[in-house]
Design a protein around this motif. Structure first.
Motif, mmCIF file in Angstrom:
data_model
loop_
_atom_site.group_PDB
_atom_site.id
_atom_site.type_symbol
_atom_site.label_atom_id
_atom_site.label_comp_id
_atom_site.label_asym_id
_atom_site.label_seq_id
_atom_site.Cartn_x
_atom_site.Cartn_y
_atom_site.Cartn_z
ATOM 1 N N ALA A 11 -15.405 -21.583 34.034
ATOM 2 C CA ALA A 11 -15.366 -20.122 34.078
ATOM 3 C C ALA A 11 -16.364 -19.559 33.071
ATOM 4 C CB ALA A 11 -13.963 -19.638 33.780
ATOM 5 N N LEU A 12 -16.450 -20.246 31.941
ATOM 6 C CA LEU A 12 -17.359 -19.810 30.877
ATOM 7 C C LEU A 12 -18.814 -19.945 31.362
ATOM 8 C CD1 LEU A 12 -17.054 -18.954 27.854
ATOM 9 C CD2 LEU A 12 -17.657 -21.314 27.288
ATOM 10 N N TRP A 13 -19.069 -21.064 31.969
ATOM 11 C CA TRP A 13 -20.417 -21.356 32.479
ATOM 12 C C TRP A 13 -20.810 -20.334 33.548
ATOM 13 C CZ3 TRP A 13 -21.618 -25.113 36.886
ATOM 14 C CH2 TRP A 13 -23.005 -25.294 37.000
ATOM 15 N N LYS A 14 -19.818 -20.045 34.433
ATOM 16 C CA LYS A 14 -20.079 -19.116 35.534
ATOM 17 C C LYS A 14 -20.370 -17.710 34.994
ATOM 18 C CE LYS A 14 -18.559 -17.830 40.038
ATOM 19 N NZ LYS A 14 -17.643 -16.767 40.349
ATOM 20 N N THR A 15 -19.615 -17.341 33.973
ATOM 21 C CA THR A 15 -19.837 -16.018 33.364
ATOM 22 C C THR A 15 -21.251 -15.962 32.780
ATOM 23 O OG1 THR A 15 -17.525 -16.095 32.748
ATOM 24 C CG2 THR A 15 -18.832 -14.326 31.779
ATOM 25 N N ILE A 16 -21.613 -17.057 32.102
ATOM 26 C CA ILE A 16 -22.963 -17.106 31.517
ATOM 27 C C ILE A 16 -24.011 -17.007 32.619
ATOM 28 C CG2 ILE A 16 -24.631 -18.597 30.294
ATOM 29 C CD1 ILE A 16 -22.190 -19.713 28.716
ATOM 30 N N TYR A 17 -23.767 -17.746 33.729
ATOM 31 C CA TYR A 17 -24.714 -17.733 34.851
ATOM 32 C C TYR A 17 -24.857 -16.323 35.410
ATOM 33 C CZ TYR A 17 -26.336 -18.009 39.643
ATOM 34 O OH TYR A 17 -27.005 -17.774 40.810
ATOM 35 N N GLU A 18 -23.692 -15.690 35.655
ATOM 36 C CA GLU A 18 -23.741 -14.353 36.262
ATOM 37 C C GLU A 18 -24.479 -13.370 35.370
ATOM 38 O OE1 GLU A 18 -19.844 -14.710 39.111
ATOM 39 O OE2 GLU A 18 -19.644 -13.706 37.184
ATOM 40 N N GLN A 19 -24.192 -13.493 34.069
ATOM 41 C CA GLN A 19 -24.872 -12.578 33.139
ATOM 42 C C GLN A 19 -26.367 -12.879 33.077
ATOM 43 O OE1 GLN A 19 -22.788 -12.679 29.437
ATOM 44 N NE2 GLN A 19 -21.131 -11.377 30.183
ATOM 45 N N THR A 20 -26.681 -14.176 33.108
ATOM 46 C CA THR A 20 -28.094 -14.573 33.061
ATOM 47 C C THR A 20 -28.826 -14.029 34.273
ATOM 48 O OG1 THR A 20 -27.372 -16.609 32.041
ATOM 49 C CG2 THR A 20 -29.631 -16.565 32.815
ATOM 50 N N GLU A 21 -28.163 -14.221 35.436
ATOM 51 C CA GLU A 21 -28.819 -13.793 36.664
ATOM 52 C C GLU A 21 -29.023 -12.282 36.663
ATOM 53 O OE1 GLU A 21 -26.834 -13.981 40.368
ATOM 54 O OE2 GLU A 21 -28.638 -14.577 41.444
ATOM 55 N N ASN A 22 -27.932 -11.587 36.300
ATOM 56 C CA ASN A 22 -28.025 -10.122 36.338
ATOM 57 C C ASN A 22 -29.021 -9.577 35.324
ATOM 58 O OD1 ASN A 22 -26.186 -10.008 38.358
ATOM 59 N ND2 ASN A 22 -24.426 -9.766 36.989
ATOM 60 N N ASN A 23 -28.931 -10.126 34.110
ATOM 61 C CA ASN A 23 -29.743 -9.540 33.031
ATOM 62 C C ASN A 23 -31.181 -10.030 32.976
ATOM 63 O OD1 ASN A 23 -27.416 -8.206 32.304
ATOM 64 N ND2 ASN A 23 -26.826 -9.730 30.773
ATOM 65 N N PHE A 24 -31.359 -11.290 33.393
ATOM 66 C CA PHE A 24 -32.699 -11.855 33.195
ATOM 67 C C PHE A 24 -33.567 -12.018 34.441
ATOM 68 C CE2 PHE A 24 -30.278 -13.456 29.508
ATOM 69 C CZ PHE A 24 -31.041 -12.882 28.509
ATOM 70 N N SER A 25 -32.936 -11.857 35.614
ATOM 71 C CA SER A 25 -33.742 -12.097 36.829
ATOM 72 C C SER A 25 -34.950 -11.166 36.900
ATOM 73 C CB SER A 25 -32.885 -11.967 38.089
ATOM 74 O OG SER A 25 -32.415 -10.665 38.205
ATOM 75 N N GLU A 26 -34.748 -9.933 36.468
ATOM 76 C CA GLU A 26 -35.860 -8.983 36.494
ATOM 77 C C GLU A 26 -36.964 -9.417 35.523
ATOM 78 O OE1 GLU A 26 -36.275 -4.296 35.915
ATOM 79 O OE2 GLU A 26 -34.406 -4.941 36.874
ATOM 80 N N ALA A 27 -36.518 -9.838 34.343
ATOM 81 C CA ALA A 27 -37.501 -10.286 33.342
ATOM 82 C C ALA A 27 -38.246 -11.530 33.824
ATOM 83 C CB ALA A 27 -36.780 -10.593 32.031
ATOM 84 N N ILE A 28 -37.498 -12.439 34.462
ATOM 85 C CA ILE A 28 -38.124 -13.663 34.981
ATOM 86 C C ILE A 28 -39.131 -13.314 36.072
ATOM 87 C CG2 ILE A 28 -37.654 -15.771 36.340
ATOM 88 C CD1 ILE A 28 -35.048 -16.029 34.670
ATOM 89 N N HIS A 29 -38.704 -12.386 36.934
ATOM 90 C CA HIS A 29 -39.579 -11.964 38.037
ATOM 91 C C HIS A 29 -40.883 -11.376 37.478
ATOM 92 C CE1 HIS A 29 -40.253 -10.940 42.232
ATOM 93 N NE2 HIS A 29 -40.803 -9.810 41.798
#
Lengths: 150, 362
Positions: A11-29
């Protein structure tokens, strides 16, 4: 309450993933879209290809020394087979065309036969009509009444 | 702890809360799926091979099923995929859906190119393979006209075939997420810039471009979603059999590609991505100029709003170039893959194609 006290690593990992995806996908793009990134990709690609080239030439040299056919040599045999298959394909197409032409010829011949039969029948009908006319005129001659003025 | 045998691990779990047990079983199942379980069965719609050429095969689907639509349909998919992408599994197969609705469906399977096929170009596909396949379909079906459906690069190939061969009796053209304009191809425009991307070295060195390289480029468009996303979602829902089945099929669809024949790849990157020749009437195939305005057939052009490989903007541009009087552009809420397979595709894409084709197939 019980659930809250359990620390679920996933659950912890998934939360980190979701936050990473939401917060960083734009920056990565944004990073991926930079020219510097394209340049970096190009450099990585060049390095990889140079390595591949080295491996290939070494392998080829090794295979030649062992008198084992290389990829190039085996593929040239495959190319010969493909070329041969292409020729068979062309022949197949020609046979197809010839067969379809043959069908047309057969149809024309059938039509010719039908016409000949029709022609014969027409001749027979005409002959019968003409015979009928002759026999009609022969039998009617003696019974023809004489003209009144005679 | 890491090397504890399963039995001891389960004994250990006995004393743990129920949530832990559930989580453990789920992870265990996810691990099994990733490492032990066989690949799912795909391409199950019955078919017969009616023609072959080199590695290519022409299939006719469900030959014994009654055909209520007179115009046959030939499907042409991307050079980098395998033929089952349009016939993934029962219930998630465009081929099955259309044959069940009475269409006489054919598909041109490109096969897996070998090193000996590295000289294959678009010219070969467009002038030798597709027109001959069309001829065979017409012969087999006994019809005078045909419908073509092209997916991704297969659609681009189909458009070039139709433009170069106006004498071919093509009544309907369906394009699914096919790029035509490359002036803005998203991140690819940048990555494939000729200043950085050494195209010639790549083709000359590798011969055919490996499927993994193509897959890497596509996945890099959304790295987190494409690399981590599937694992996270599997670990999250590994106890849902229906989800696992669809997940496995989708992963197979995405990862199971074939190499891109070298010369065709050189053309694809150079003349399409780097020079954008097709939409500008500058593309020449075996010396013949390709003019999309030669296309007069009825056209259904489908784009997907979350498609990062063939961006809607790239697909829509075709509409202003063709001379077709009957032309429709549809933007669906889907991605590049989900437009062809999955529950949503079965609910939206398949009926859209079926209804559009039905009224134009008598």
């Amino acid at each position: 309450m019980t659930n809250q006290s359990i620390i679920d690593p996933f659950a912890l990992w998934k939360t980190i993933y979701e936050q990473t995806e939401n917060n960083f996908s734009e920056a990565i793009h944004e990073t991926l879209g930079k020219e510097e990134y394209a340049e970096l990709l190009g450099q990585v690609q060049n390095g990889y290809l140079q390595y591949q080239k080295l491996i290939q030439s070494t392998t080829e040299m090794y295979l030649k020394q062992l008198n084992i056919p290389t990829r190039e040599e085996i593929s040239s045999v495959a190319s010969l087979v493909i070329n041969l298959e292409e020729k068979v394909e062309i022949l197949d197409e020609k046979i197809d065309e010839a067969t379809s032409d043959q069908k047309v010829l057969q149809e024309i011949n059938k039509l010719k036969t039908s016409f000949t039969r029709l022609d014969k029948k027409m001749s027979q009908i005409l002959q019968a009509l003409s015979d009928n006319e002759k026999s009609g005129s022969a039998s009617s001659t003696p019974t023809t009444p004489a003209p009144e003025n005679k | 702890m890491v090397y504890t045998p399963t039995e001891s691990m389960e004994t250990l779990l006995d004393g743990m809360p129920e949530e832990y047990k559930k989580s453990y079983k789920r992870y265990q199942r996810a691990l099994n799926i990733l490492t032990k379980e066989p690949e799912p069965q795909v391409g199950q719609t019955p078919k017969e091979v009616i023609w072959t050429k080199n590695k290519a095969k022409l299939y006719r689907y469900q030959p014994n099923k009654t055909k209520t639509k007179s115009i046959p349909l030939l499907m042409i998919y991307a050079l980098i995929n395998k033929p089952y992408i349009l016939d993934l599994t029962p219930g998630s197969s465009l081929v099955e859906y259309l044959t069940d609705k009475g269409f006489d469906v054919y598909l041109l399977d490109w096969g897996t190119p070998g090193y000996e096929d590295r000289h294959m170009k678009f010219d070969d596909y467009v002038l030798d393979y597709i027109p001959r396949a069309i001829k065979k379909v017409l012969q087999k079906s006994g019809q005078d006209e045909i419908s073509l459906l092209g997916y991704c690069i297969g659609g681009t190939l189909t458009s070039i075939t139709a433009a170069l061969n106006p004498h071919l009796p093509i009544r309907n053209l369906v394009f699914m997420t096919s790029p035509f304009d490359f002036s803005d191809a998203g991140l690819f425009t940048n990555w494939l810039d000729e200043r950085y991307f050494n195209l010639d070295l790549m083709v000359d060195t590798l011969g055919n471009v490996p499927a993994e390289t193509i897959d890497f480029g596509n996945k890099l468009l959304k790295p987190i979603t494409n690399y981590l996303g599937p694992i996270v979602s599997l670990a999250d829902r590994a106890d849902d059999d229906e989800f696992v089945k669809n997940w496995s099929l989708l992963q197979k669809w995405v990862a199971d590609g074939v190499p891109f024949p070298g010369e065709a790849y050189r053309q694809w990157i150079s003349e399409f991505y780097q020079q954008n020749k097709l939409i500008n009437d500058e593309l020449y195939i075996r010396g013949q100029q390709v003019k999309l305005s030669n296309i007069k057939a009825n056209v259904l052009n489908i784009a997907a709003d979350r498609d990062h490989i063939a961006i809607p903007n790239q697909t829509e541009k075709l509409m202003n170039k063709i001379s077709s009087k009957d032309k429709t552009f549809k933007l669906l809420s889907a991605g590049h893959v989900s437009v062809t397979v999955g529950k949503k595709a079965a609910r939206t894409t398949y009926p859209l194609i079926e209804e559009w084709l039905s009224v134009r197939s008598h």
